[in-house]
Design an enzyme around this catalytic site. Structure first.
Site, PDB file in Angstrom:
ATOM      1  N   TYR A 154      33.444  29.545  41.079  1.00 12.84           N
ATOM      2  CA  TYR A 154      32.583  29.797  41.825  1.00 12.84           C
ATOM      3  C   TYR A 154      31.186  30.390  41.164  1.00 12.84           C
ATOM      4  CZ  TYR A 154      30.780  32.695  45.955  1.00 12.84           C
ATOM      5  OH  TYR A 154      30.212  33.367  47.052  1.00 12.84           O
ATOM      6  N   ASP A 155      31.525  31.146  40.273  1.00  7.56           N
ATOM      7  CA  ASP A 155      30.396  31.791  39.544  1.00  7.56           C
ATOM      8  C   ASP A 155      29.796  30.684  38.995  1.00  7.56           C
ATOM      9  OD1 ASP A 155      32.075  33.709  40.093  1.00  7.56           O
ATOM     10  OD2 ASP A 155      32.012  34.617  38.126  1.00  7.56           O
ATOM     11  N   GLY A 157      29.621  27.613  39.651  1.00 10.93           N
ATOM     12  CA  GLY A 157      29.022  26.766  40.854  1.00 10.93           C
ATOM     13  C   GLY A 157      27.930  27.209  41.227  1.00 10.93           C
ATOM     14  N   ASP A 215      43.417  50.159  39.013  1.00  9.30           N
ATOM     15  CA  ASP A 215      43.452  51.617  39.345  1.00  9.30           C
ATOM     16  C   ASP A 215      42.647  51.980  40.455  1.00  9.30           C
ATOM     17  OD1 ASP A 215      41.066  51.621  38.036  1.00  9.30           O
ATOM     18  OD2 ASP A 215      41.679  53.032  36.401  1.00  9.30           O
ATOM     19  N   THR A 219      33.888  49.460  41.059  1.00  2.65           N
ATOM     20  CA  THR A 219      33.042  49.632  42.102  1.00  2.65           C
ATOM     21  C   THR A 219      32.640  48.518  42.766  1.00  2.65           C
ATOM     22  OG1 THR A 219      31.055  49.873  40.678  1.00  2.65           O
ATOM     23  CG2 THR A 219      32.376  51.791  41.114  1.00  2.65           C
TER      24      THR A 219
END
Ligand code: UDP
Length: 344
Positions: A154-155, A157, A215, A219
């Site tokens: 994806y990235d 691409g 955890d 963000t």
């Protein structure tokens, strides 16, 4: 070309979550709209209410393939490329298809734009920044992407798609715009999409366990879909062709914080379970939207509380209509890898 009344727009990926909202907004503005979608992740029912609209046509097809003749015949003035699965479990399910959707699909649509002399907008992504060392991320940041990991299809691409788009511009072959979309949420996210907002809202409403990967201290910054669509249209209609523009909401929060808000909003008593963080999952993400503010006069308007309320109301209605939803897309980690269960 920018005569509002004369707009004839192709939305590739128009049956998807963001695409279907964009189609609606373009029709409301008076444009004639053709949606092209493979239904790999898009849903025909997202557009069913528009079936009788005379300025709207829905064509099934995959942008990887030669474009359908019905699409080729239309005198488009504008082309939006939103055609790609965007949720990690979805785009990782067929990584070869994901990569080629971005490369070959973008090329097919760029060629159409060249032929029609239509303006072309690529929906790129914050994923081009990878797991960033720079925070927040401005457009000038070149990113930290793994070209060998499970997100690379994806990235990389999208990075290749951006490269191709800017090459078409340098060669004088197309009038282009590039938006880098950050996390977007709202009604019509697929409940089985595997995204954090869709997972958590669905789980909270059903009273199912809520899954936190890692955890939960990582963000994200969540933009409501109406704000995103307004930004895309503002960029398309602008003169901003000298580089990509970040679109997103700079309000950053941890996954734990997001879940707290959803639990409070829904009054849910779901338990929280922890699973390992998927490989290459970015630790922090927040858009620098200085460029969008300055050049487009755009910024998000919808507060997270308000957006989550609208999203939860939509999911609740969906669950009421189909009380036994299909299971979520396979998580990025097997469920046997549950590492801890928190108290209620
Ligand atoms: N995530 C999570 N629980 C879920 C789904 C996702 O904790 O049920 C995490 C995920 O690992 C990531 C963040 O939430 O750190 C956002 O994930 P999402 O798939 O929504 O978007 P992306 O990773 O593409 O930004």
């Amino acid at each position: 070309m920018n005569d509002e009344k004369a707009k004839t727009v192709l939305v590739a990926g128009g049956a998807g979550f963001i695409g279907s909202h964009l189609v609606e907004a373009l029709l409301a503005e008076g444009a004639t709209v053709v949606c092209l979608d493979s239904y790999l992740t898009g849903l025909a029912r997202n557009l069913r209410h528009l079936e009788r609209e005379s300025r709207f046509d829905l064509v099934e097809g995959d942008v990887i393939d030669a474009l359908p003749a019905r699409v080729g015949r239309v005198p488009f003035t504008h082309i939006y490329n939103l055609a790609c699965a965007a949720s990690p479990p979805r785009y990782q399910a067929d990584p070869e298809h994901t990569l080629l959707t971005n490369v070959l699909g973008t090329r097919n649509l760029l060629r159409l734009a060249e032929e029609k002399e239509a303006r072309f907008l690529l929906a790129s992504t914050s994923e081009v920044y990878g797991d960033p060392e720079m925070h927040p991320q401005p457009e000038t940041y070149r990113g930290r992407v793994s070209c060998t990991g499970p997100r690379a299809c994806y990235d990389e691409g999208k990075r290749a798609a951006e490269a191709l788009v800017f090459d078409y511009q340098r060669m004088g072959r197309a009038d282009i715009r590039v938006a880098r979309l950050f996390n977007t949420y709202g009604p019509r996210m697929r409940p089985d999409d595997g995204r954090v907002v869709s997972n958590v809202v669905r789980q909270a409403l059903a009273g199912d366990d809520i899954t936190i990967y890692g955890d939960g201290s990582q963000t994200r910054s969540f933009c409501y879909v109406d704000d995103m669509v307004a930004g895309l249209m503002r960029l398309m209609d602008s003169d901003v062709a000298d580089g990509p523009v970040n679109l997103g909401n700079p309000g950053e929060l941890t996954v734990v914080d997001l879940i707290d808000r959803v639990l409070r909003l829904t009054g849910s008593r779901s338990r929280i379970v922890y699973r390992p963080l998927p490989t290459d999952d970015p630790h922090r993400r927040r858009p620098d939207i200085g460029r969008a503010r300055a050049l487009l006069g755009w910024e998000p308007k919808i507060e997270l509380e308000q957006g989550l309320e609208a999203t939860a109301a939509w999911f609740a209605e969906e669950q009421r209509r189909a009380p036994r939803p299909s299971p979520p897309a396979k998580p990025a980690v097997p469920s046997s890898d549950v590492v801890a269960v928190a108290a209620e």
